[in-house]
Design an enzyme around this catalytic site. Structure first.
Site, mmCIF file in Angstrom:
data_model
loop_
_atom_site.group_PDB
_atom_site.id
_atom_site.type_symbol
_atom_site.label_atom_id
_atom_site.label_comp_id
_atom_site.label_asym_id
_atom_site.label_seq_id
_atom_site.Cartn_x
_atom_site.Cartn_y
_atom_site.Cartn_z
ATOM 1 N N GLU A 374 1.105 -1.164 0.002
ATOM 2 C CA GLU A 374 -0.068 -0.094 -0.006
ATOM 3 C C GLU A 374 0.875 1.227 0.075
ATOM 4 O O GLU A 374 0.450 2.042 -0.743
ATOM 5 C CB GLU A 374 -0.923 -0.067 1.055
ATOM 6 C CG GLU A 374 -2.197 -1.226 1.229
ATOM 7 C CD GLU A 374 -2.858 -0.835 -0.021
ATOM 8 O OE1 GLU A 374 -3.243 0.013 -0.378
ATOM 9 O OE2 GLU A 374 -3.090 -2.026 -0.728
ATOM 10 N N TRP A 377 1.979 1.975 -3.522
ATOM 11 C CA TRP A 377 1.069 2.711 -4.128
ATOM 12 C C TRP A 377 1.467 4.422 -4.593
ATOM 13 O O TRP A 377 0.969 4.944 -5.238
ATOM 14 C CB TRP A 377 -0.220 2.469 -3.843
ATOM 15 C CG TRP A 377 -0.997 1.091 -4.460
ATOM 16 C CD1 TRP A 377 -1.100 0.019 -3.806
ATOM 17 C CD2 TRP A 377 -1.468 1.146 -5.936
ATOM 18 N NE1 TRP A 377 -1.814 -1.094 -4.614
ATOM 19 C CE2 TRP A 377 -1.903 -0.243 -5.652
ATOM 20 C CE3 TRP A 377 -1.799 1.920 -6.561
ATOM 21 C CZ2 TRP A 377 -2.769 -0.843 -6.942
ATOM 22 C CZ3 TRP A 377 -2.311 1.434 -7.808
ATOM 23 C CH2 TRP A 377 -2.812 -0.020 -8.033
ATOM 24 N N TRP A 406 -21.935 11.821 -19.080
ATOM 25 C CA TRP A 406 -22.054 11.968 -17.648
ATOM 26 C C TRP A 406 -23.621 12.698 -17.442
ATOM 27 O O TRP A 406 -23.860 13.344 -18.212
ATOM 28 C CB TRP A 406 -21.236 12.857 -17.055
ATOM 29 C CG TRP A 406 -19.605 12.362 -17.008
ATOM 30 C CD1 TRP A 406 -18.732 12.784 -17.921
ATOM 31 C CD2 TRP A 406 -19.143 11.101 -16.656
ATOM 32 N NE1 TRP A 406 -17.392 12.180 -17.762
ATOM 33 C CE2 TRP A 406 -17.906 11.037 -17.011
ATOM 34 C CE3 TRP A 406 -19.619 10.301 -15.640
ATOM 35 C CZ2 TRP A 406 -16.775 10.018 -16.683
ATOM 36 C CZ3 TRP A 406 -18.732 9.077 -15.406
ATOM 37 C CH2 TRP A 406 -17.280 8.947 -15.925
ATOM 38 N N ASN A 441 -9.820 3.512 3.112
ATOM 39 C CA ASN A 441 -9.689 3.208 1.606
ATOM 40 C C ASN A 441 -10.662 2.622 0.960
ATOM 41 O O ASN A 441 -11.177 2.868 -0.036
ATOM 42 C CB ASN A 441 -8.365 2.758 1.305
ATOM 43 C CG ASN A 441 -7.950 2.864 -0.113
ATOM 44 O OD1 ASN A 441 -7.933 3.798 -0.677
ATOM 45 N ND2 ASN A 441 -7.721 1.835 -0.775
ATOM 46 N N TRP A 459 -16.598 11.965 -12.569
ATOM 47 C CA TRP A 459 -15.564 11.465 -11.517
ATOM 48 C C TRP A 459 -14.873 12.756 -10.891
ATOM 49 O O TRP A 459 -14.567 12.578 -9.609
ATOM 50 C CB TRP A 459 -14.565 10.479 -12.044
ATOM 51 C CG TRP A 459 -13.776 10.616 -13.100
ATOM 52 C CD1 TRP A 459 -14.175 10.640 -14.337
ATOM 53 C CD2 TRP A 459 -12.412 11.554 -13.128
ATOM 54 N NE1 TRP A 459 -13.067 11.133 -15.101
ATOM 55 C CE2 TRP A 459 -12.052 11.499 -14.228
ATOM 56 C CE3 TRP A 459 -11.514 11.859 -12.274
ATOM 57 C CZ2 TRP A 459 -10.757 12.169 -14.780
ATOM 58 C CZ3 TRP A 459 -10.545 12.595 -12.448
ATOM 59 C CH2 TRP A 459 -10.160 12.683 -13.781
ATOM 60 N N TRP A 482 -9.608 8.041 -7.712
ATOM 61 C CA TRP A 482 -10.616 8.469 -8.496
ATOM 62 C C TRP A 482 -10.694 7.913 -9.753
ATOM 63 O O TRP A 482 -11.746 7.143 -10.364
ATOM 64 C CB TRP A 482 -10.947 9.773 -8.356
ATOM 65 C CG TRP A 482 -11.694 10.284 -7.266
ATOM 66 C CD1 TRP A 482 -11.200 10.633 -5.961
ATOM 67 C CD2 TRP A 482 -13.138 10.151 -7.229
ATOM 68 N NE1 TRP A 482 -12.229 10.829 -5.070
ATOM 69 C CE2 TRP A 482 -13.212 10.381 -5.682
ATOM 70 C CE3 TRP A 482 -14.325 9.697 -7.751
ATOM 71 C CZ2 TRP A 482 -14.746 10.560 -5.250
ATOM 72 C CZ3 TRP A 482 -15.544 9.625 -7.433
ATOM 73 C CH2 TRP A 482 -15.919 10.063 -6.117
#
Length: 567
Positions: A374, A377, A406, A441, A459, A482
């Site tokens: 993690e 990342w 959208w 998360n 988004w 996102w």
């Protein structure tokens, strides 16, 4: 008929956003052409070029300046500060720590009030720590942001400094700012030194065999751990300092436009205590103590009552429990890592100490390995930000999804923000964000996919809202998360894999304690009803009905992603 926009803008649906300057309205979404132009000549590479052409041997000044950024808020294990300190000792001149508060940058980057409050509280701790060493923390507030480079050079000239040290920030605006600083510094006879300190392995080191930047995490992580374990002394050694005497300075308690009310301030102070010592204690508890049900929600993370365990500590069980939102199974260190109150290096070093090993453990089969993955990342998304600057310009990494249709629905957007969607796990998460400025998360992934797939809202609206609310708001990680959820980014979830929020709820909150904590209307529900209350029960409890049917929304999302631009 519901209104829709072909080329939606997050600003178009969020015009009531915070501002401290009515004339300052930064552009949020670059055109594809503008993004391509920047992509062809990334500011990160331009900064590296600029640093090769700085003044090589400036005359000795009367002081050395370390420019502490909002992601550097610690005095230990800080590369640029260590270099600045060593230079001051070598030249036998004072060291000055500079911090620039830039309200317009906070607006442009949608910084949350909680993040700015956290920065100021930690700056105050840094000031006290430096004062013990007779080092000043010189904090200034500057507007407009376009002239920050000129102001910084002016400060150096006033303090008769010929050397400037700073850690690199990888966002496009900040890179452009530092490029300009290099240009101004050259004309002023000043030598700037910028170094990598945000993560463990700096951008550009972990590359594919043919020299390209990774856009898929798994091979990146495998290469990352190999490079790290082959160069532990380079990447995990702690930087030490020797400081000299100087003067004192003040840190403001607030920034105009980003003030918290007294109740919010007290709440944030309790649940996110400032200082490296607090961060170190939180890390220690994650590594050595068991999870506690009493630590769910807006509570003091350093409260008494911890139970040590050499077999069942939170990190050792992280692999199997990391997605549980109903317990304190995660470290909750993200605000401290984002603000640089503690380094990622220190986190990794402490995992090695815990296991008594000489190589970094990053395998999928252990709790420690999963947690280190993690942390990797963070390096991965920083690497993407540096080499693919269009992601910080409002563009999808995968431009083929730029024309996805959208919805434009203010009512749905507000219901999502306020936790009134009628989907308990979504509502609990959004209310936790409002209460704590933070959430787990796994919960971020659930609500992000709900917004972008179930509601079919852009988004970027969610990305912006998270930055405006989260205490750990970080552009690289936030954008990466996102775009992963929206299937538009690097190494994303395929667009046809869409979270079922009810299934996710039962997995992430099997006891229902998370939902009951943040959605009091449902506090007396148990079993499957807590995840998907029957209509009659919800009506009786005053809980809203779902604003969208997941099965129908899933079909719509797949259709629109499959053929971008069509209904």
């Amino acid at each position: 008929m519901m209104k829709r926009a072909r080329s939606p803008s997050p600003l178009a649906m969020s015009k009531k956003g915070r501002t401290t300057d009515s004339l300052f309205a930064p552009i949020k979404i670059a055109t594809a052409e503008a993004a391509a132009t920047v992509q062809a000549d990334p500011p990160f590479l331009r900064l590296l070029d600029a640093l090769r052409n700085v003044v090589q041997k400036p005359p000795k000044g009367q002081s050395v300046i370390y420019w502490m950024r909002m992601g550097d808020l610690r005095i230990s294990d800080n590369k640029a500060l260590a270099l600045a300190s060593a230079q001051a000792v070598e030249d036998q001149i004072p060291l000055v720590v500079l911090h620039v508060l830039s309200p317009q940058d906070y607006i442009a980057h949608d910084r949350s009030k909680t993040r700015i409050d956290f920065v100021l509280r930690n700056l105050s701790r840094v000031k006290d720590e430096l004062a013990k060493l007779n080092i000043p923390l010189y904090t200034i507030t500057h507007t407009p942001r376009t002239t920050v480079p000129t102001r910084v050079i002016s400060v150096l000239q006033t303090l008769q400094a010929t050397r400037l040290f700073a850690n690199i920030e990888y966002e496009v605006d900040e890179l452009r700012r530092d490029i300009e600083v290099c240009s101004l510094a050259k004309n002023a006879g000043i030598r700037p030194t910028y170094v990598h300190d945000r993560g463990i392995i700096e951008p550009g080191v972990v590359k594919t065999k043919d020299g390209r930047t990774y856009t898929v995490y798994s091979p990146y992580q495998r290469n990352w751990i190999g490079i790290l374990n082959s160069n532990l002394s380079d990447y995990l050694n702690e930087e030490n300092h020797v400081f000299g005497p100087l003067f004192d300075a003040d840190v403001p308690v607030s920034v105009h436009g980003f003030e918290l009310d007294p109740e919010e301030t007290a709440n944030m102070t309790k649940i996110w205590p400032a200082g490296t010592s607090s961060a170190n204690e939180m890390l220690s508890r994650f590594l050595y103590t068991k999870a506690r049900a009493t630590q769910l929600g807006a509570v003091d993370p350093l409260a008494d009552g911890v139970e040590n365990s050499d077999k069942h500590s939170r990190v050792l069980l992280y692999d199997e429990a990391r997605d549980r939102g109903d317990k304190d199974t995660t470290s909750r260190l993200s605000p401290y890592l984002s603000a640089g109150v503690i380094s990622v290096r220190e986190c990794v070093r402490q995992t090695m100490k815990l296991l008594g090993i000489q190589k970094v453990e990053a395998g999928r089969s252990s709790g420690v390995g999963r947690w280190v993955q993690e942390l990797a990342w963070r390096d991965f998304y920083t690497n993407v930000l540096a080499y693919y600057p269009r992601v910080s310009m409002g563009r999808p990494f995968q431009e083929r999804f730029a024309d996805v249709k959208w919805e434009v629905n203010e009512e749905h957007l507000n219901a999502w923000k306020e936790g009134r969607t009628g989907i308990p796990i979504v509502d609990a998460t959004m209310r936790q964000i409002s209460t704590m400025g933070w959430t787990h998360n796994r919960m971020r992934m659930i609500v992000a996919m709900f917004l972008s797939k179930d509601l079919m809202l852009d988004w970027r609206l969610g990305e912006r809202y998270f930055m405006e609310k989260l205490i750990d708001g970080d552009l690289a990680s936030n954008n990466g998360g996102w775009q992963w959820s929206a299937s538009t980014g690097v190494d994303p979830v395929p667009y046809f894999r869409i979270f079922n929020p009810y299934t996710q709820s039962s997995k992430a909150d099997p006891t229902g304690d998370f939902i009951r904590t943040f959605v009091p209307e449902l506090k007396n529900l148990y079993g499957s009803d807590i995840h998907n209350p029957p209509t009659k029960v919800a009506d009786k409890l005053g809980y809203p009905r779902p604003i969208v049917n997941h099965a129908e929304a899933r079909v719509r999302a797949i259709r629109r992603y499959k053929t971008p631009g069509e209904e």
